[in-house]
Design a protein around this motif. Structure first.
Motif, mmCIF file in Angstrom:
data_model
loop_
_atom_site.group_PDB
_atom_site.id
_atom_site.type_symbol
_atom_site.label_atom_id
_atom_site.label_comp_id
_atom_site.label_asym_id
_atom_site.label_seq_id
_atom_site.Cartn_x
_atom_site.Cartn_y
_atom_site.Cartn_z
ATOM 1 N N LYS A 129 38.869 35.392 39.804
ATOM 2 C CA LYS A 129 38.997 35.326 41.259
ATOM 3 C C LYS A 129 38.227 36.480 41.892
ATOM 4 O O LYS A 129 38.184 37.587 41.357
ATOM 5 N N VAL A 130 37.652 36.214 43.046
ATOM 6 C CA VAL A 130 36.844 37.216 43.743
ATOM 7 C C VAL A 130 37.639 38.486 44.014
ATOM 8 O O VAL A 130 37.136 39.580 43.838
ATOM 9 N N GLY A 131 38.870 38.410 44.377
ATOM 10 C CA GLY A 131 39.647 39.591 44.703
ATOM 11 C C GLY A 131 40.345 40.257 43.528
ATOM 12 O O GLY A 131 41.029 41.256 43.700
ATOM 13 N N SER A 132 40.155 39.726 42.333
ATOM 14 C CA SER A 132 40.856 40.279 41.173
ATOM 15 C C SER A 132 40.312 41.670 40.817
ATOM 16 O O SER A 132 39.160 41.986 41.111
ATOM 17 N N PHE A 191 37.010 41.675 38.869
ATOM 18 C CA PHE A 191 35.825 41.015 39.422
ATOM 19 C C PHE A 191 34.620 41.948 39.510
ATOM 20 O O PHE A 191 33.501 41.552 39.216
ATOM 21 N N LYS A 192 34.833 43.202 39.883
ATOM 22 C CA LYS A 192 33.715 44.151 39.981
ATOM 23 C C LYS A 192 33.084 44.368 38.612
ATOM 24 O O LYS A 192 31.853 44.387 38.486
#
Length: 126
Positions: free
Chosen positions: A75-78, A81-82
């Motif tokens: 997920k993008v906000g996990s 993710f970075k």
């Protein structure tokens, strides 16, 4: 035929831009289908690395009943993710040359919508 030197990330965008015109049952659809295959083949290794990183940083997908599925997603906000993006960047920026077919601008007039034409403008020539 036209040769393109593009980054993998750009090839992914081009691949998705072809999807709206794949249903065309004419020369445009034929050229789009051929280019879709060429781009898909060019991205095989890229997609393998991406899937490996999704498995590494993502979480298992779950069915509605809560059981784990054999797939994973990120997920993008996990929090991971970075790290996923940082590691993926080296593969996104790899350049490769692909040879794609083109269609004349006149062949798409009155056949495709303006949005479809803008999407595949890289595949059009005078």
């Amino acid at each position: 035929m036209k040769k393109f030197l593009k980054k993998n990330s750009e090839l992914v965008v081009m691949l998705h831009q072809l999807e709206p015109v794949l249903a065309q049952r004419n020369r445009i659809g034929y050229v789009a289908a051929r280019n879709y295959r060429v781009l898909s083949d060019a991205l095989i290794e890229y997609n393998q690395f991406k899937n490996e990183l999704i498995e590494k940083y993502g979480t298992p997908d779950k069915a509605e009943d809560g059981t784990e599925l054999p797939t994973a997603s990120i997920k993008v906000g996990s929090p991971q993710f970075k790290s996923f993006c940082d590691e993926m960047a080296q593969y996104n920026n790899i350049e490769q040359q692909v040879e794609l077919m083109t269609v004349k601008f006149n062949d798409v007039i009155d056949v495709l919508s303006g949005a479809e034409i803008v999407g595949i403008d890289w595949m059009l020539e005078e």
